[in-house]
Design a protein around this motif. Structure first.
Motif, PDB file in Angstrom:
ATOM      1  N   LEU A 113      -2.448   7.010   5.091  1.00 29.09           N
ATOM      2  CA  LEU A 113      -2.875   5.645   5.433  1.00 29.09           C
ATOM      3  C   LEU A 113      -3.541   5.588   6.810  1.00 29.09           C
ATOM      4  O   LEU A 113      -4.529   4.886   7.005  1.00 29.09           O
ATOM      5  CB  LEU A 113      -1.677   4.684   5.364  1.00 29.09           C
ATOM      6  N   LEU A 134      -6.950   6.981   6.185  1.00 27.94           N
ATOM      7  CA  LEU A 134      -7.764   6.104   5.330  1.00 27.94           C
ATOM      8  C   LEU A 134      -8.265   4.882   6.099  1.00 27.94           C
ATOM      9  O   LEU A 134      -9.428   4.488   5.967  1.00 27.94           O
ATOM     10  CB  LEU A 134      -6.923   5.650   4.139  1.00 27.94           C
ATOM     11  N   TRP A 135      -7.401   4.273   6.876  1.00 25.21           N
ATOM     12  CA  TRP A 135      -7.784   3.075   7.632  1.00 25.21           C
ATOM     13  C   TRP A 135      -8.473   3.441   8.944  1.00 25.21           C
ATOM     14  O   TRP A 135      -8.791   2.561   9.743  1.00 25.21           O
ATOM     15  CB  TRP A 135      -6.552   2.192   7.875  1.00 25.21           C
ATOM     16  N   ARG A 190       1.749   3.952  -3.389  1.00 26.95           N
ATOM     17  CA  ARG A 190       1.540   5.401  -3.320  1.00 26.95           C
ATOM     18  C   ARG A 190       2.865   6.142  -3.554  1.00 26.95           C
ATOM     19  O   ARG A 190       2.897   7.172  -4.221  1.00 26.95           O
ATOM     20  CB  ARG A 190       0.947   5.781  -1.955  1.00 26.95           C
ATOM     21  N   GLU A 226      -2.553   0.753  -5.656  1.00 25.38           N
ATOM     22  CA  GLU A 226      -2.619   1.256  -4.274  1.00 25.38           C
ATOM     23  C   GLU A 226      -4.006   0.983  -3.691  1.00 25.38           C
ATOM     24  O   GLU A 226      -4.148   0.503  -2.566  1.00 25.38           O
ATOM     25  CB  GLU A 226      -2.330   2.760  -4.265  1.00 25.38           C
ATOM     26  N   ARG A 227      -5.020   1.270  -4.493  1.00 21.64           N
ATOM     27  CA  ARG A 227      -6.402   1.083  -4.032  1.00 21.64           C
ATOM     28  C   ARG A 227      -6.639  -0.387  -3.640  1.00 21.64           C
ATOM     29  O   ARG A 227      -7.233  -0.681  -2.614  1.00 21.64           O
ATOM     30  CB  ARG A 227      -7.353   1.497  -5.168  1.00 21.64           C
ATOM     31  N   TYR A 284      -4.436  -2.709  -2.690  1.00 22.57           N
ATOM     32  CA  TYR A 284      -3.725  -3.114  -1.470  1.00 22.57           C
ATOM     33  C   TYR A 284      -4.320  -2.446  -0.232  1.00 22.57           C
ATOM     34  O   TYR A 284      -4.436  -3.072   0.827  1.00 22.57           O
ATOM     35  CB  TYR A 284      -2.227  -2.833  -1.614  1.00 22.57           C
ATOM     36  N   GLU A 285      -4.716  -1.182  -0.365  1.00 22.22           N
ATOM     37  CA  GLU A 285      -5.327  -0.495   0.781  1.00 22.22           C
ATOM     38  C   GLU A 285      -6.623  -1.196   1.197  1.00 22.22           C
ATOM     39  O   GLU A 285      -6.927  -1.309   2.381  1.00 22.22           O
ATOM     40  CB  GLU A 285      -5.641   0.959   0.415  1.00 22.22           C
ATOM     41  N   ARG A 286      -7.377  -1.651   0.214  1.00 22.25           N
ATOM     42  CA  ARG A 286      -8.637  -2.333   0.547  1.00 22.25           C
ATOM     43  C   ARG A 286      -8.391  -3.690   1.205  1.00 22.25           C
ATOM     44  O   ARG A 286      -9.143  -4.099   2.085  1.00 22.25           O
ATOM     45  CB  ARG A 286      -9.486  -2.500  -0.717  1.00 22.25           C
ATOM     46  N   SER A 328       0.857  -1.206   0.000  1.00 23.15           N
ATOM     47  CA  SER A 328       0.000   0.000   0.000  1.00 23.15           C
ATOM     48  C   SER A 328       0.883   1.242   0.000  1.00 23.15           C
ATOM     49  O   SER A 328       0.669   2.194  -0.751  1.00 23.15           O
ATOM     50  CB  SER A 328      -0.896   0.057   1.247  1.00 23.15           C
TER      51      SER A 328
END
Ligand SMILES: [Fe+2]
Ligand SMILES: [Fe+2]
Length: 344
Positions: free
Chosen positions: A285, A288-289, A176, A212-213, A215-217, A172
């Motif tokens: 991050l 976001l999380w 980015r 990125e999207r 892995y972040e999810r 993630s």
């Protein structure tokens, strides 16, 4: 973006194999939007067609425009290309995290397909940049190729401890970071009138956003299923600091003393990727999380959460101070540029 509900039953942590199954199910449902293979651009779409009867004129025009790129931006671009060239080798690392998403290398489950699809997309980035650099006529390609070979031979340990949570936190962050770096090259190239590489880097940056999207999810999903473990994983990655995959690159010349640190200083100096960017990624991050809202239950989880929440403001302050007194970067001959001196 939050795919997580913020209320967990942390009394019974989800076993790792169930988390892995949930990630697989998530990826199965979102695969086509995150990895739209049919719509992929290819390097040849963005480079002169040497089959054309006017190929010589096309290449001459191409090289004329490529001459506008300053050497320090070229150094960042080359290091980005070297990083991308090593990316397919990370399949083994990602595919084997935890109890393994793709041990055979040909698994048909969604995570196995995603990981292979991801490295296949990344391969195009290295190819596109290598072809650009070759056609530009400004680069000693042999020196660059030696550096790639050395990087692959030296290997790279992202320090993710066989934890898929740490692995996806790492990716993630890195996706980015690469988005920022490719966009930064595009921005400076455009300022100097080199729109060819600007367009190419914008295409690459667009892929990085999509990666990125994804892995972040996946990390958001892990937080949902096993918040305490994921909090510890994030704290662990931030404590170690997220190291860059080209850290072990070497060009094999006499001047090859910590090539990566020198390149980092150049890239800090031209503003393409800086310590402030690192701090901002961390801040992004954490927001976001929604780290502050995650209901961790164990003492270790709570301590990790506190540690994480304190980090972004601290890093931002330090980075702003570092930017204010940015030092000149020691000039040195660059093998990639046939010994031309770069530095400010
Ligand atoms: Fe990439
Ligand atoms: Fe990527």
């Amino acid at each position: 973006m939050a795919t997580t509900s913020k209320h967990y039953d942390a009394g019974t942590p989800t076993p790792p194999h169930e988390v892995m199954a949930a990630l697989d199910a998530y990826m199965e449902n979102n695969f086509s939007s995150l990895l739209p293979v049919d719509k992929c651009w290819q390097p040849s779409d963005l480079l002169p067609d040497l089959r054309s009867p006017d190929w010589l004129d096309e290449v001459s025009d191409f090289r004329r425009m490529a001459a506008a790129l300053p050497d320090d931006v070229l150094v960042t671009l080359i290091a980005n290309m070297i990083t991308e060239e090593a990316l397919p080798s990370y399949h083994a690392w990602l595919a084997n995290l935890g109890s393994g998403f793709d041990r055979s290398g040909t698994g048909s489950n969604a995570m196995a397909r995603w990981i292979r699809g991801w490295v296949a997309e990344e391969k195009r980035h290295g190819d596109a940049l290598a072809s650009y650099l070759y056609l530009s006529g400004r680069v000693d390609m042999r020196a660059v190729e030696v550096t790639i070979q050395n990087l692959l031979r030296n290997g790279f340990n992202p320090l993710t401890e066989n934890s898929f949570a740490q692995g996806f936190i790492y990716t993630s962050f890195q996706e980015r970071a690469t988005y920022i770096s490719h966009s930064g090259v595009a921005r400076l190239a455009r300022q100097h009138g080199e729109t060819q590489i600007a367009t190419l880097c914008d295409h690459i940056a667009g892929d990085e956003v999509r990666h990125e999207r994804a892995y972040e999810r996946l990390v958001a999903k892990i937080f949902e299923l096993t918040p305490d473990d994921c909090m510890l994983a994030l704290a662990s990655m931030l404590r170690k600091t997220i190291i860059m995959p080209s850290r072990t690159m070497q060009d094999g010349t006499d001047a090859d003393t910590d090539l990566f640190s020198w390149f980092s200083a150049i890239t800090q100096r031209n503003g393409i990727y800086t310590t402030l960017d690192y701090a901002r990624i961390m801040q992004h991050l954490v927001r976001l999380w929604e780290i502050e809202r995650i209901d961790v239950r164990t003492n270790a989880g709570k301590q990790a959460q506190e540690f994480i929440l304190e980090l972004p403001p601290r890093y931002l302050k330090l980075a702003e101070r570092a930017e204010a007194r940015a030092k000149p970067c020691k000039p040195r001959p660059v093998s990639w540029l046939s010994g031309r001196i770069v530095g400010h």
